[in-house]
Design an enzyme around this catalytic site. Structure first.
Site, short mmCIF file in Angstrom:
data_model
loop_
_atom_site.label_atom_id
_atom_site.label_comp_id
_atom_site.label_asym_id
_atom_site.label_seq_id
_atom_site.Cartn_x
_atom_site.Cartn_y
_atom_site.Cartn_z
N THR A 17 47.11 -197.31 36.91
CA THR A 17 45.97 -198.16 36.51
C THR A 17 45.95 -198.44 35.01
OG1 THR A 17 44.67 -196.14 36.35
CG2 THR A 17 44.45 -197.41 38.39
N GLY A 18 46.87 -197.87 34.26
CA GLY A 18 46.84 -198.02 32.81
C GLY A 18 47.56 -199.27 32.32
N ALA A 19 47.55 -199.43 31.00
CA ALA A 19 48.19 -200.60 30.38
C ALA A 19 49.69 -200.60 30.68
CB ALA A 19 47.95 -200.58 28.87
N VAL A 20 50.35 -199.46 30.57
CA VAL A 20 51.78 -199.39 30.87
C VAL A 20 52.00 -199.46 32.38
CG1 VAL A 20 53.88 -198.00 30.69
CG2 VAL A 20 52.29 -198.08 28.77
N CYS A 134 57.34 -196.05 21.13
CA CYS A 134 57.48 -197.50 21.09
C CYS A 134 57.87 -198.02 19.69
CB CYS A 134 56.21 -198.17 21.58
SG CYS A 134 54.72 -197.60 20.77
N GLN A 161 50.54 -201.89 14.17
CA GLN A 161 50.51 -201.58 15.61
C GLN A 161 49.27 -202.12 16.31
OE1 GLN A 161 52.80 -197.45 14.69
NE2 GLN A 161 52.16 -197.70 16.81
N SER A 164 47.07 -202.43 22.20
CA SER A 164 47.66 -202.08 23.51
C SER A 164 48.47 -200.79 23.44
CB SER A 164 48.54 -203.22 24.01
OG SER A 164 49.49 -203.57 23.02
N LYS A 219 57.21 -188.76 14.90
CA LYS A 219 58.01 -189.10 16.09
C LYS A 219 59.13 -190.06 15.72
CE LYS A 219 54.12 -188.72 19.30
NZ LYS A 219 53.08 -189.49 20.01
N HIS A 248 53.63 -204.87 18.75
CA HIS A 248 53.70 -204.25 17.41
C HIS A 248 54.63 -205.06 16.50
CE1 HIS A 248 51.65 -200.96 19.13
NE2 HIS A 248 52.61 -200.06 19.21
N GLN A 323 55.30 -203.79 22.87
CA GLN A 323 55.56 -202.37 23.09
C GLN A 323 55.15 -201.91 24.47
OE1 GLN A 323 52.64 -203.22 21.83
NE2 GLN A 323 51.58 -201.86 23.24
N1 LIG Z 1 50.50 -198.30 25.58
C1 LIG Z 1 51.73 -198.28 25.11
O1 LIG Z 1 52.19 -199.22 24.46
C2 LIG Z 1 52.61 -197.12 25.32
C3 LIG Z 1 53.91 -197.20 24.86
C4 LIG Z 1 54.76 -196.12 25.05
C5 LIG Z 1 54.27 -195.00 25.71
N2 LIG Z 1 52.99 -194.96 26.14
C6 LIG Z 1 52.53 -193.76 26.82
O2 LIG Z 1 52.19 -194.07 28.17
C7 LIG Z 1 51.09 -193.28 28.57
C8 LIG Z 1 49.97 -194.15 29.09
O3 LIG Z 1 49.64 -195.12 28.13
P1 LIG Z 1 48.70 -196.36 28.49
O4 LIG Z 1 48.68 -197.15 27.24
O5 LIG Z 1 49.11 -197.02 29.76
O6 LIG Z 1 47.28 -195.63 28.67
P2 LIG Z 1 45.99 -196.09 29.49
O7 LIG Z 1 45.91 -197.57 29.59
O8 LIG Z 1 44.88 -195.35 28.87
O9 LIG Z 1 46.26 -195.51 30.96
C9 LIG Z 1 46.28 -194.15 31.22
C10 LIG Z 1 46.67 -193.92 32.67
O10 LIG Z 1 46.81 -192.52 32.90
C11 LIG Z 1 45.99 -192.17 34.00
N3 LIG Z 1 45.49 -190.80 33.85
C12 LIG Z 1 44.75 -190.30 32.85
N4 LIG Z 1 44.46 -189.00 33.08
C13 LIG Z 1 45.06 -188.69 34.25
C14 LIG Z 1 45.12 -187.51 35.03
N5 LIG Z 1 44.53 -186.38 34.65
N6 LIG Z 1 45.80 -187.54 36.22
C15 LIG Z 1 46.40 -188.68 36.61
N7 LIG Z 1 46.37 -189.83 35.92
C16 LIG Z 1 45.70 -189.83 34.75
C17 LIG Z 1 44.86 -193.17 34.01
O11 LIG Z 1 44.28 -193.20 35.27
P3 LIG Z 1 42.71 -193.57 35.48
O12 LIG Z 1 42.62 -195.08 35.36
O13 LIG Z 1 42.43 -193.09 36.85
O14 LIG Z 1 41.96 -192.85 34.40
C18 LIG Z 1 45.66 -194.44 33.67
O15 LIG Z 1 46.33 -194.92 34.81
C19 LIG Z 1 50.74 -192.42 27.37
O16 LIG Z 1 51.45 -191.19 27.48
C20 LIG Z 1 51.27 -193.19 26.21
O17 LIG Z 1 51.58 -192.40 25.11
C21 LIG Z 1 52.14 -195.99 25.98
#
Ligand SMILES: NC(=O)c1ccc[n+]([C@@H]2O[C@H](COP(=O)([O-])OP(=O)(O)OC[C@H]3O[C@@H](n4cnc5c(N)ncnc54)[C@H](OP(=O)(O)O)[C@@H]3O)[C@@H](O)[C@H]2O)c1
Length: 345
Positions: A17-20, A134, A161, A164, A219, A248, A323
């Protein structure tokens, strides 16, 4: 041991459900990535919600220790603590984990892979493969082909950055706080540490009180050395958050061991995989997040001699990349496409 063939894999997405998470699905569709079955996993908050994948309705399940039975590929983007807890469980259950978090990146037996740079490391995996940070990916995709021809001994980069990078909630905070600011309303922020509308601030990771570096910067330094397999490369980095919704940017200056010209860099980058040169001085048109959004390539422009180094060893440039794609979901799916288990068939 026989390597199992997983050409129509059962794929689990942890953090769907998250952005990624959303970009994993979009990228698999765009690239025609074959999927036997998709398991959509998120927190208890999302359990029972539905999403559509290739015309089929899929019910989102809560991520639990039992989620990975029968899963071939587990794509993780649910934060480091979730990865730290559940990735080993998924790997033990027989899945290959491709993890977007920072949990395992610096572990010696975990390949840290940008396919354009070190795809060969994928074969060495022991169940978990890490996707780099990223900002590291954005810089290293264009720098690697240069480094191969003329070793980069010193690298200085500053990031710009987008929201997102901090997830879906941060994107919403940027939109809502900007609306509130324009309307003259007060806004109660919940995600980022400072007002986001019309502002720029230090990256929202923990800052080391001793060194003054934030975790994003650390990092980039460590991951650059691991990915380039070059412990001597000197890296200076400043990471900040800017009020851009998606993609970014970075200002990069690098110094090579041998002299290097702007034209040499252009020639190398014009043939580099994953790179697109956008460098129109007449029209003042260079890489911008608005153009990088939704694009697979790292956009590179403003390629020019660094005038602070009269020896002719240094070049400056400006880059932009989505990113959520190259910095996360796309890089992960590229790794999945190259898994030795899939190549067997
Ligand atoms: N955004 C980027 O550009 C980017 C780039 C590289 C790496 N990342 C990494 O990717 C990860 C997610 O990033 P995002 O930007 O997509 O974050 P996000 O939009 O906040 O999404 C977080 C996701 O994790 C789920 N989640 C949170 N707590 C959980 C739990 N206890 N058990 C199971 N699922 C859980 C959430 O589910 P619910 O909706 O149910 O809360 C949601 O699907 C992070 O580790 C981040 O560092 C992100």
């Amino acid at each position: 041991m026989e390597t199992k063939v997983i050409n129509d894999p059962v794929v689990a997405i942890a953090g769907v459900t998250g952005a990624v998470g959303a970009e994993f699905i979009a990228t698999m569709d765009k690239r025609g990535f074959r999927v036997g079955k998709l398991k959509a996993l998120a927190s208890a908050r999302s359990a029972g919600k539905r999403l559509t994948f290739r015309g089929q309705e899929i019910v989102i399940e809560e991520l639990t220790e039992g989620s990975f039975a029968g899963v071939d590929i587990a794509l993780f983007s649910a934060g480091s603590s979730v990865s730290r807890r559940f990735s080993p469980i998924a790997a033990k259950a027989g899945a290959v984990v491709i993890d977007n978090s920072s949990a395992f990146r610096m572990e010696a037996d975990v390949p840290l892979v940008i396919p354009e740079v070190n795809a060969r490391r994928i074969r060495e995996h022991k169940g978990i493969i890490a996707v780099p940070n990223c900002s590291a990916i954005t810089a290293l995709v264009p720098l690697w082909p240069i480094h191969r021809q003329n070793r980069i001994k010193r690298l200085i980069l500053s990031t710009y950055q987008a929201a997102s990078g901090a997830g879906a909630a941060a994107m919403e905070e940027l939109v809502e706080s900007t609306r509130a600011s324009l309307a003259g309303r007060a806004y109660q922020r919940t995600v980022l540490p400072h007002p986001y509308a019309f502002n720029v601030f230090n990256h929202d990771t923990r800052i080391d009180p001793e060194t003054g570096y934030n975790e994003e910067e650390t990092k980039v330094i460590k991951e650059t050395r691991k990915i380039f397999e070059d412990d001597r490369i000197a890296v200076g980095v400043t990471c900040v958050r800017v009020p851009v919704l998606r993609a970014h940017c970075q200002a990069i200056t690098f110094e090579c061991e041998k002299p290097i010209t702007e034209q040499e860099v252009r020639t190398i980058l014009s043939e580099a995989p994953g790179v697109k040169i956008i460098d129109d001085r007449v029209k003042n048109y260079f890489p911008m997040p608005i153009d990088a959004s939704g694009q697979d390539d790292v956009l590179v422009g403003r390629i020019r001699k660094d005038l602070s180094d009269p020896s002719g060893h240094s070049i400056s440039m400006f880059v932009a990349a989505d990113q959520l794609l190259k910095g996360a979901a796309l890089n992960a799916i590229q790794i999945a496409e190259l898994l030795p288990e899939r190549a067997m068939a």
